[in-house]
Design an enzyme around this catalytic site. Structure first.
Site, mmCIF file in Angstrom:
data_model
loop_
_atom_site.group_PDB
_atom_site.id
_atom_site.type_symbol
_atom_site.label_atom_id
_atom_site.label_comp_id
_atom_site.label_asym_id
_atom_site.label_seq_id
_atom_site.Cartn_x
_atom_site.Cartn_y
_atom_site.Cartn_z
ATOM 1 N N ARG A 33 0.824 -1.214 0.000
ATOM 2 C CA ARG A 33 0.000 0.000 0.000
ATOM 3 C C ARG A 33 0.854 1.258 0.000
ATOM 4 O O ARG A 33 0.562 2.204 -0.745
ATOM 5 C CB ARG A 33 -0.939 -0.018 1.211
ATOM 6 C CG ARG A 33 -2.080 -1.027 1.028
ATOM 7 C CD ARG A 33 -2.702 -1.370 2.362
ATOM 8 N NE ARG A 33 -3.924 -2.149 2.224
ATOM 9 C CZ ARG A 33 -3.976 -3.466 2.020
ATOM 10 N NH1 ARG A 33 -2.865 -4.161 1.894
ATOM 11 N NH2 ARG A 33 -5.154 -4.094 1.927
ATOM 12 N N SER A 172 -13.083 -8.744 1.593
ATOM 13 C CA SER A 172 -11.734 -8.765 1.047
ATOM 14 C C SER A 172 -11.125 -7.372 1.071
ATOM 15 O O SER A 172 -11.647 -6.442 0.459
ATOM 16 C CB SER A 172 -11.763 -9.288 -0.398
ATOM 17 O OG SER A 172 -10.582 -8.899 -1.075
ATOM 18 N N ASP A 320 -5.235 -15.427 6.775
ATOM 19 C CA ASP A 320 -3.870 -15.840 6.436
ATOM 20 C C ASP A 320 -3.249 -16.724 7.520
ATOM 21 O O ASP A 320 -2.246 -17.391 7.273
ATOM 22 C CB ASP A 320 -2.976 -14.611 6.216
ATOM 23 C CG ASP A 320 -3.354 -13.865 4.943
ATOM 24 O OD1 ASP A 320 -4.026 -14.458 4.083
ATOM 25 O OD2 ASP A 320 -2.972 -12.689 4.822
HETATM 26 C C1 S3P Z 1 -4.530 -8.877 1.873
HETATM 27 C C2 S3P Z 1 -5.821 -9.285 2.056
HETATM 28 C C3 S3P Z 1 -6.214 -10.702 2.183
HETATM 29 C C4 S3P Z 1 -5.021 -11.575 2.520
HETATM 30 C C5 S3P Z 1 -3.819 -11.278 1.673
HETATM 31 C C6 S3P Z 1 -3.412 -9.830 1.821
HETATM 32 C C7 S3P Z 1 -4.270 -7.445 1.746
HETATM 33 O O1 S3P Z 1 -6.732 -11.120 0.943
HETATM 34 O O2 S3P Z 1 -5.357 -12.932 2.400
HETATM 35 O O3 S3P Z 1 -2.747 -12.111 2.048
HETATM 36 O O4 S3P Z 1 -3.096 -7.008 1.826
HETATM 37 O O5 S3P Z 1 -5.219 -6.684 1.572
HETATM 38 P P1 S3P Z 1 -8.270 -10.855 0.550
HETATM 39 O O6 S3P Z 1 -8.449 -9.397 0.485
HETATM 40 O O7 S3P Z 1 -8.459 -11.476 -0.789
HETATM 41 O O8 S3P Z 1 -9.065 -11.540 1.611
#
Ligand code: S3P
Length: 433
Positions: A33, A172, A320
């Site tokens: 980010r 998500s 995760d």
């Molecule tokens: C993440 C969000 C999660 C996570 C991934 C990293 C992120 O995925 O599993 O390892 O940095 O926003 P999802 O947004 O698909 O749940």
């Protein structure tokens, strides 16, 4: 065994105990980010403790192909912001490698550019669902083509975007971020509503950089045409990498570990709360705020854990950590059950199937559901050959299982740990006694 510099397998042996202090790479989610936001900000950003994970390097590589100037010195990354209108049409594909976050979140920015781009990924990423971002971005005005079934590569024809109000069908943070990033370029306010809270690093970083963000319950609102200001950022250690050491410290009798300077953002600490609730001795120390993110040390001591059922609503915040929690579940008194985790089947591998298969190889009793697992408690694990499916979190979860198994555990394709934690095996060896 070594083959052209890559190890085809890694042997893990049981340890007497774990003791010492562990440092982790910068948080992977936050690193992505900061890099993306710094790229579209005005002025220079300096990101300290940027993750050395391969996924975060994929993000930098894509940004460079979009004309962003980036300098790396150790773990410090300096990014010259191109501003809202400064990205350049790439002359090559943008390769996201294994990184779902890179592909999905960057798509939000690319959707607003006055050029075409093509986002590609490795074999694993090429099997992961992209409709979840393509649909809202198309509603905002972008044209996105995918392979049949909504799979990568993504061909994105950017456009002048309109704001939307979007109700996310899946919890998500990647989808939320893609829409918020696209919203930054639209005229007016974009709103996203999540079905369950997910990590909020994007919202925090946007506030830090001067965007106007509103949060009301499950809805996040961003004002468009925001002028972000470059910043000096410090990335906390990755709590999702520390999770493997939390589990190991709890399971291996006589262990005492201090996990240094990890991110403690409440949207990421569900694992600590869960294990503490089951009787785990985990203690947060010296917490402080750094650029809007909480950071501190976590002390873990080996503990008897009760186990139980993970409440469904907690699952998105643990997503995760579930592979290593499943391993931990086999060592609890009552065992561990969770449902509502169908998302785990579309991660870097089908993590429900991979965990069930490998725990069975180790002699454990496991029930597999479409959306979860049940692990019987107090199980004796046997060393076995582990198929990691080149998935970093499966590899690390089973390295931890190997510490408490009888005999030798052999991980196939262990090099995938470089995706999120290149120094994982070294860190483990340093605290093994
Ligand atoms: C993440 C969000 C999660 C996570 C991934 C990293 C992120 O995925 O599993 O390892 O940095 O926003 P999802 O947004 O698909 O749940």
């Amino acid at each position: 065994m070594s083959f052209f510099g890559k190890s085809a397998e890694k042997a893990i042996r049981p340890v007497k105990r774990l003791q010492g202090r562990v440092r982790f790479p910068g948080d992977k989610s936050i690193s992505h980010r900061y890099a993306m936001l710094a790229a579209i900000a005005e002025g220079k950003s300096e990101v300290h403790f940027y993750s050395d994970a391969a996924d975060c390097q994929s993000t930098l590589g894509c940004l460079e192909r979009l004309g962003v100037a980036i300098w790396r010195r150790g773990s410090t990354v300096t990014i010259e912001g191109a501003g809202q209108e400064g990205l350049k049409a790439p002359s090559m594909d943008l390769d996201a490698g294994n990184s779902g976050s890179t592909m999905r979140m960057l798509a939000g920015i690319l959707a607003a550019q006055p050029f075409r781009s093509r986002l590609t990924g490795d074999a694993s990423l090429s099997r992961r669902p992209m409709k979840r971002i393509a649909e809202p971005l198309a509603c905002m005005g972008a044209r996105i083509q995918m392979r049949e079934g909504g799979l990568p590569p993504l061909e994105i024809e950017g456009a002048k975007l309109s704001p939307i109000r979007y109700q996310m069908p899946v919890a998500s943070a990647q989808v939320k971020t893609a829409v918020l990033l696209a919203g930054l370029f639209a005229e007016g306010a974009t709103e996203v509503t999540e079905p369950a809270p997910t990590r909020d690093h994007t919202e925090i970083a946007l506030e830090q950089m001067g965007a106007s963000i509103g949060r009301h319950g499950k809805t996040i609102r961003v004002e468009g045409r925001a002028r972000l200001q470059g910043q000096k950022f410090y990335v906390p250690g990755d709590i999702s990498s520390a999770a493997f050491f939390v589990a190991a410290g709890l399971m291996v009798l006589g262990s005492e570990l201090t996990l240094e300077k990890v991110g403690l953002n409440p949207t990421r600490t569900a694992l600590l709360d869960l294990v503490a609730g089951m009787g785990g001795r985990v203690k947060v120390m010296d917490a402080e705020m750094l650029n809007g993110e909480l950071i501190g040390d976590v002390r873990v001591e080996s503990s008897a854990l009760r186990g139980g059922e993970i409440p469904r609503e907690k699952v998105p915040a643990l997503i995760d950590e579930l592979p290593v929690l499943a391993v931990l579940g086999t060592q609890t008194d009552e065992g561990l059950t969770f449902h509502g985790a169908e998302e785990l089947r579309v991660k870097e591998s089908d993590r429900i199937a991979a965990v069930a298969e490998n725990l069975r190889r180790m002699g454990a009793e496991v029930a597999e559901f479409p959306d979860g697992l049940r692990l019987a408690g107090r199980q004796k694990l046997r060393g076995a050959e582990i198929q990691t499916y080149a998935d970093h979190r499966v590899a690390m979860a089973f390295a931890i299982a190997g510490l408490v198994a009888e005999g030798v555990t052999t991980l196939r394709d262990p090099d995938s740990v470089r995706i999120s934690f290149p120094g994982f095996f070294g860190a483990l060896e340093r605290v093994a006694r």
